[in-house]
Write an enzyme that holds these catalytic residues in place. Structure first.
Site, PDB file in Angstrom:
ATOM      1  N   GLU A  47       0.900  -1.211   0.145  1.00 52.54           N
ATOM      2  CA  GLU A  47       0.026  -0.024  -0.122  1.00 52.54           C
ATOM      3  C   GLU A  47       0.739   1.110  -0.098  1.00 52.54           C
ATOM      4  OE1 GLU A  47      -2.404   3.203   0.171  1.00 52.54           O
ATOM      5  OE2 GLU A  47      -3.035   1.030  -0.333  1.00 52.54           O
ATOM      6  N   HIS A  88     -32.020 -11.033  22.089  1.00 55.59           N
ATOM      7  CA  HIS A  88     -30.357 -11.774  22.526  1.00 55.59           C
ATOM      8  C   HIS A  88     -30.716 -13.200  22.059  1.00 55.59           C
ATOM      9  CE1 HIS A  88     -27.635 -12.951  25.326  1.00 55.59           C
ATOM     10  NE2 HIS A  88     -28.544 -14.115  25.760  1.00 55.59           N
TER      11      HIS A  88
END
Length: 457
Positions: free
Chosen positions: A199, A440
């Site tokens: 990069e 949940h």
């Protein structure tokens, strides 16, 4: 000369759906495609890459089987031709489905060939001239080939090539540390290749906050991917073992020897050979077509949708371009591009889901902001799955309580981000998300806790 009510150039994500709206309204429409129906997403982007990501994840999970008390006999192997065939078949199925849809429309004509504008209401395809009062450009983009020294002296791949690769490279060097490059880097590491990411910038996924960039790097390096940032002098040369990639980073060896090279340094719009100059359709310095809030160009009767207009680089933004244009033309609406709240994802594992402003962007506005953050180790679903890398973050305006943005780098992040995205689209403040009662055990259930953790930043 054949006349239509509308002409669409390009059969990517926006084009076929727009053709469908014209067809349903009883209007004649020609849709012109010079290569593959479905555009980047179906042929060289989302469809094949996410299929390959799924195979890579299966291999990764199999190698971790013992962590879950599952016993496998022998090593986990990769049948790369079978992996590629699976991805390619899904591409073919989607492409053919789109073709069948278009060809089955009563008022739609699918034309194969390269289209060029000859005037504000005429298009040439080969020896044929088509005319319509409304023309829509949906021509997409292609991989950018940077002018690095020696790049044309060595073999290299782009995303279009690597999605049909039927072998595992010995050492894949990925040029570009952003979204496309990192997905292929992790994917091929999990297939068994040695992988190096090069990069030019100081960090991976440079548009993200620094903590996100660092966490992404740690995730990749933990899997054995080599990361070379600050590569200011990328160059290529032939080598007996493949390709020599010069990087000249401040740390590490100045050269990386790879068997294969993937260029993933950005996209270039397919606007250079449409005849735009001849009719006065203007582009910016990078070749993206200039459009207004309604996606119209500066020539009356011509619109540009999808990747070629520079207003979004995703399948979902291209489809939303269609929705905006269709709503304005057929539903009497006045939709604008600026109404769009951008969300997106980076599909490494775990994925990064993002919406709105980053913390860095929010700070630059000068507002008083609140930031809440929690590690994925606090998420029950992540712990149960044994996938606790990453974190969740939310950013809000301290005075108005407006949610400015959110990020989740973690298991299910690409899905969980939609809870925040939907709240933001509805104009709800963070108090409303705070008092939601999520199911949940899910990843999304931690958003109220993340809000409670917010502090001035």
């Amino acid at each position: 000369m054949r006349s239509f009510d509308a002409i669409i150039i390009g059969a990517g994500q926006a084009g076929p759906s727009l053709a469908g709206r014209f067809n349903d309204a009883g209007k004649t429409v020609a849709i012109i495609e010079r290569k593959y129906v479905g555009g980047t997403c179906v042929n060289t982007g989302c469809k094949p890459t996410k299929t390959l990501v799924a195979s890579a994840y299966a291999a990764h999970l199999a190698r971790r089987a013992a962590d879950y008390g599952v016993v496998l006999r022998g090593e986990v192997g990769i049948d790369m031709p079978a992996v590629m065939r699976r991805a390619y078949q899904l591409t073919l199925d989607s492409r053919h489905s789109n073709e069948d849809w278009l060809e089955g429309m009563e008022h739609c004509t699918l034309i194969r060939g390269h289209a060029r504008l000859e005037s504000r209401n005429t298009v040439r395809v080969g020896d044929e001239i088509l005319t319509a009062p409304q023309i829509f450009l949906n021509v997409g983009a292609r991989a950018t080939i940077p002018d690095f020294p020696g790049v044309h002296d060595v073999p290299f791949m782009t995303n279009s090539d690597i999605v049909v690769l039927d072998r595992v490279p010995k050492h894949l060097v990925v040029i570009g540390g952003n979204y496309i490059g990192l997905e292929f880097a992790q994917m091929y590491r999990r297939f068994g290749a040695e992988v190096t990411v090069v990069e030019k910038g100081p960090r991976l996924v440079g548009r993200e906050d620094e903590d996100v960039s660092q966490a992404v790097r740690e995730i990749l390096e933990a899997e054995g991917i080599h990361v070379r940032t600050g590569a200011e002098c990328i160059r290529f040369a032939k080598h007996p073992d493949g390709v020599a990639v010069g990087v000249d980073c401040t740390e590490g060896e100045p050269e990386v020897i790879g068997s294969d090279v993937l260029l993933a340094v950005g996209r270039t719009p397919n606007t250079h050979d449409l005849g735009l100059d001849a009719v006065g359709v203007t582009t910016d310095a990078r070749g993206y077509i200039n459009v207004g809030e309604d996606l119209s160009t500066d020539v009356q009767g011509i619109w540009a949708l999808g990747d070629c207009n520079g207003r979004g680089a995703f399948t979902h933004t291209a489809y939303n371009d269609f929705e905006i244009v269709a709503a304005n033309l057929f539903d009497g609406d006045s939709r604008k591009v600026s109404d769009r709240l951008l969300g997106y994802a980076l599909y490494i594992d775990p994925p990064l889901g993002r919406v709105g402003m980053s913390e860095t962007e929010a700070r630059k506005t000068g507002r008083k902001i609140l930031v809440g953050q929690r590690p994925m180790t606090r998420v029950g679903r992540a712990v149960e799955k044994g996938e606790t890398q990453g974190f969740m973050k939310i950013v809000a305006d301290a005075d108005s309580k407006e949610i400015l943005g959110a990020a989740i780098l973690g298991t299910g992040g690409d899905e969980s981000i939609h809870g925040v995205l939907d709240m933001m689209n509805a104009g709800a403040n963070y108090e409303m998300l705070r008092w939601a009662v999520p199911v949940h055990p899910t990843v999304s259930e931690l958003w109220p806790t993340v809000i409670l953790s917010m502090k001035p930043a």
